[in-house]
Design an enzyme around this catalytic site. Structure first.
Site, short mmCIF file in Angstrom:
data_model
loop_
_atom_site.label_atom_id
_atom_site.label_comp_id
_atom_site.label_asym_id
_atom_site.label_seq_id
_atom_site.Cartn_x
_atom_site.Cartn_y
_atom_site.Cartn_z
N GLY A 23 0.80 -1.20 0.09
CA GLY A 23 0.01 0.02 0.24
C GLY A 23 0.89 1.24 0.03
N SER A 50 -0.38 -5.49 4.41
CA SER A 50 -0.65 -6.00 5.97
C SER A 50 -0.46 -4.79 6.63
CB SER A 50 0.51 -6.96 6.14
OG SER A 50 0.37 -7.33 7.53
N ILE A 53 2.38 -4.57 8.91
CA ILE A 53 3.94 -4.22 8.46
C ILE A 53 3.75 -2.66 8.24
CG2 ILE A 53 5.52 -4.29 6.55
CD1 ILE A 53 4.26 -7.14 6.15
N GLU A 60 6.99 14.23 1.79
CA GLU A 60 6.19 15.14 2.35
C GLU A 60 6.10 16.51 1.56
OE1 GLU A 60 7.58 15.71 6.35
OE2 GLU A 60 5.77 14.60 6.98
N ALA A 61 6.93 16.58 0.52
CA ALA A 61 7.03 17.66 -0.21
C ALA A 61 6.93 17.14 -1.77
CB ALA A 61 8.37 18.42 -0.05
N LYS A 89 3.72 25.09 -1.64
CA LYS A 89 5.10 24.97 -1.89
C LYS A 89 5.58 25.87 -3.14
CE LYS A 89 9.13 22.07 -2.98
NZ LYS A 89 9.36 20.65 -3.05
N ILE A 356 7.58 11.10 -4.90
CA ILE A 356 6.38 10.86 -5.31
C ILE A 356 6.11 11.27 -6.83
CG2 ILE A 356 3.90 11.81 -5.09
CD1 ILE A 356 4.65 12.09 -2.04
#
Length: 525
Positions: A23, A50, A53, A60-61, A89, A356
Site C-alpha cells: 500500500g 498487511s 507491516i 512530504e514535499a 510550496k 512521489i
C-alpha cells in the site's frame, strides 16, 4: 488454496486482473489511477497490504505536477488539501550549500520574460555583469512571494507576474495514503489485509501467484510491486538486479523527527547543508516535518541524530526514526508480468522532492505502454530504457547541488567536490560555464530555468553570454527590467499571506474554490 482474481474485458487479450503488492503512497496511487482509467473494462484490481507491516512514508514535499495526478484520478484538490494537512510550496530555499551563510532559491515558475526570443536568464546574467543589483525576488514571482511568506493563485488572464506563479504542495504522506485508499476503494479496488511472504514463478520470467503467510495464494494477470526497498516480487522473485549509484550519491541514511507547526507556515521547503549531508524542514498545517539525509561513511548515526536535533526550531514531538537506502534503480523495473513502482523501482534522495513524482511518472509510463496478457517484451524494454533516462537525469540534477561547493576542509564536501562526474553532467556544466547555454531535452523533468537557478545559486558563472542577447539594446532591456521590477513591487504588496489563503481554503463555509494550476483565481462551483 488458489484464489483467482478474474474479470471481464474488451479487446483480443486484455488484462482481466491486476494485483498490487503493498500500500502506502505508491500502492494506493497505482490503485487510484488504474481504477479511474480501467473503469468499465471488467479488469479487477486487488491491493494486498498487511496492517502489521508499517509503510515507509515517502515524501512530504512535491513538485507542481502533483495537481495533474490529482486531476487524473478525479480527486477534489481542496478536499485533498484539507484531509492531508497540506500547505503550498513555491520552491526550495537552499542554505549553506555553496558555503556557510549563503542561500539561494530553486523556485517554481518563470524568471522575467522572453526578450527577442532569448531566455531571460541570459539578460539576467548580463544585467549582473553590468553592475545592476536586481535579485531573483525582483523578477521571479515565486521567489518574491516565498520571501514575503505570501501566496496567490494565477491571475484571471494569466499575465505576468501573477500568471507566472507555479506551486506544489507539502503534505502528510500517511494521510495521503489514507486519502488515496478511500478514493480507490470507492472506485472498486478490493483491499486484502494479508501478509505476502513470497511468490511462485510461472513460465519464463512471470509471476504465477503470490503466497500468503497462511499458505494460501492469489493469482492475477499483472502484478505491480509496491513492496518498498525489498522488491519482494521484482527482485526477490524475478532477480531484476540493481544499479548502485552510491559512488555519485553517497548519502545512504535519513533520520526524521516532527516538531510543532510553525506560527507562520512558510510557503517553501528549506534544505540546509550539514556536515555530511543536508537537513529538510517542511511546514504542514498541523506540524513541521524535519529530517537529516546523511552519508554514513562520513558521520555516525549518533552524531547525525545530534546534528538533527541541533538544527530543529522546536522540541521533537516523537522519537527520531532512521531509514536506510541506496541511491540507484532496478536494472529492470518491468520484468515479464511484474512492474515495480516507487521504492521497489529505485530511490534518489529527496533533495528536489522527486520521490512521489517518480511514482506518478512510472504509472503514466505504464499507461503509455499498457500491456495485454501477451506482455510483448518490447513494451517492457521501452519502459525500462525510459526509466533509466529519467533517473539519470534527476541524478545529474541532484549532483549539481553538491559538486561546485566551496565548503573546504569538510571531508564529505571535499569528497563531493572531487567526484568523477557522469559525462552527461560534466558536459552540461562545461556548456554553461563556457557559453551560458543550457540544452535540456524534451520530456526531461528539469527545464533550462531550473538548471540555471541551481547553477547560478551554486556560484557557476558563464564566461560568455549568448551573442544574440546583445542584439537587444541595453537601454531597452533595462527598461523592461525596470518595468518588471515595478510590477513585482505592486504584486508583492497586493498578495495575501500564505496562512490567509490556507484559512480560506480550510473554512467549511467557503463555497468559492481556486482553479488550481492554470485556473483563474477564486470562483464559485
Amino acid at each position: 488454496m488458489m484464489t483467482q482474481v478474474q474479470g471481464e474485458g474488451s479487446g483480443a487479450n486484455p488484462l482481466r486482473s491486476i494485483c498490487i503488492v503493498g500500500g502506502g503512497t505508491a500502492g494506493w496511487s497505482a490503485a487510484a489511477l488504474l481504477a479511474r482509467v480501467l473503469r468499465g473494462s471488467g479488469c479487477r484490481i486487488t491491493l494486498v497490504e498487511s496492517s502489521a507491516i508499517p509503510t515507509v512514508g515517502v515524501g512530504e514535499a512535491t513538485i507542481p505536477p502533483i495537481f495533474d495526478f490529482l486531476r487524473n484520478i478525479g480527486a477534489d484538490e481542496v478536499e485533498f488539501i484539507r484531509r492531508c494537512q497540506a500547505t503550498f510550496k513555491l520552491g526550495i530555499q537552499f542554505r549553506d550549500w555553496l558555503h556557510c551563510d549563503h542561500a539561494y532559491w530553486h523556485p517554481f515558475g518563470n524568471l522575467g520574460v522572453t526578450i527577442n526570443q532569448r531566455p531571460f536568464h541570459h539578460y539576467y546574467c548580463r544585467n549582473l555583469a553590468q553592475g545592476h543589483s536586481e535579485s531573483l525576488a525582483d523578477l521571479c514571482p515565486s521567489v518574491a512571494l516565498a520571501e514575503d511568506g505570501k501566496f496567490t493563485f494565477p491571475s484571471p488572464d494569466g499575465n505576468w507576474p501573477g500568471g507566472a506563479v507555479a506551486y506544489a504542495l507539502h503534505f502528510d504522506a500517511g494521510l495521503v495514503a489514507a486519502f488515496l485508499r478511500e478514493h480507490a476503494e470507492a472506485a472498486g479496488v478490493e483491499r486484502l489485509d494479508r501478509r505476502i511472504v513470497g511468490a511462485t514463478r510461472g513460465e519464463g520470467e512471470r509471476i504465477a501467484a503470490v503466497q500468503f503467510d497462511d499458505g494460501e495464494t492469489l493469482a492475477a494477470d499483472f502484478y505491480i510491486d509496491c513492496s518498498g526497498f525489498r522488491g519482494l516480487l521484482v527482485e526477490e522473485t524475478l532477480n531484476a538486479g540493481f544499479e548502485d549509484w552510491k559512488r555519485w550519491l553517497p548519502c545512504d541514511s535519513a533520520i526524521a523527527a516532527p516538531t510543532a507547526a510553525q506560527q507562520q507556515r512558510a510557503p517553501y521547503t528549506v534544505a540546509t547543508a550539514r556536515s555530511a549531508g543536508w537537513q529538510w524542514r517542511i511546514p504542514l498545517q498541523h506540524r513541521t516535518g524535519n529530517g537529516l539525509v546523511y552519508a554514513s561513511d562520513f558521520i555516525s548515526d549518533a552524531d547525525a541524530h545530534e546534528e538533527l536535533l541541533a538544527g530543529l526550531d522546536g522540541e521533537p514531538l516523537a522519537d527520531a526514526r532512521v531509514l536506510r537506502f541506496t541511491a540507484g534503480l532496478r536494472k529492470r523495473a518491468w520484468v515479464g508480468n511484474c512492474l515495480a513502482i516507487g521504492l521497489s523501482a529505485g530511490f534518489l534522495e529527496p533533495l528536489e522532492s522527486t520521490s512521489i513524482h517518480l511514482i506518478h511518472t512510472g504509472l503514466n509510463r505504464l499507461l503509455d505502454l499498457f500491456p495485454d496478457r501477451g506482455f510483448d517484451p518490447a513494451l517492457a524494454d521501452a519502459y525500462n530504457r525510459d526509466v533509466w533516462r529519467e533517473y539519470a537525469h534527476i541524478r545529474d540534477f541532484l549532483l549539481l547541488h553538491y559538486v561546485p561547493n566551496r565548503r573546504e576542509g569538510e571531508a564529505f564536501w571535499d569528497h563531493m567536490r572531487g567526484l568523477d562526474l557522469p559525462d552527461t553532467l560534466a558536459e552540461k556544466i562545461e556548456l554553461f560555464t563556457r557559453t551560458g547555454r543550457i540544452m535540456s531535452k524534451q520530456r526531461e523533468l528539469f527545464s533550462d530555468i531550473s538548471w540555471f537557478y541551481v547553477m547560478h545559486g551554486m556560484g557557476l558563472e558563464p564566461a560568455a553570454i549568448d551573442p544574440l542577447v546583445d542584439v537587444a539594446p541595453s537601454a531597452e532591456v533595462r527598461k523592461v527590467i525596470n518595468q518588471l521590477s515595478d510590477a513585482m513591487k505592486a504584486f508583492r504588496s497586493a498578495a495575501p499571506t500564505h496562512d490567509a489563503i490556507l484559512e480560506r481554503l480550510l473554512d467549511p463555509s467557503e463555497t468559492r474554490r481556486p482553479h488550481f494550476g492554470t485556473g483563474s483565481g477564486w470562483a464559485t462551483r
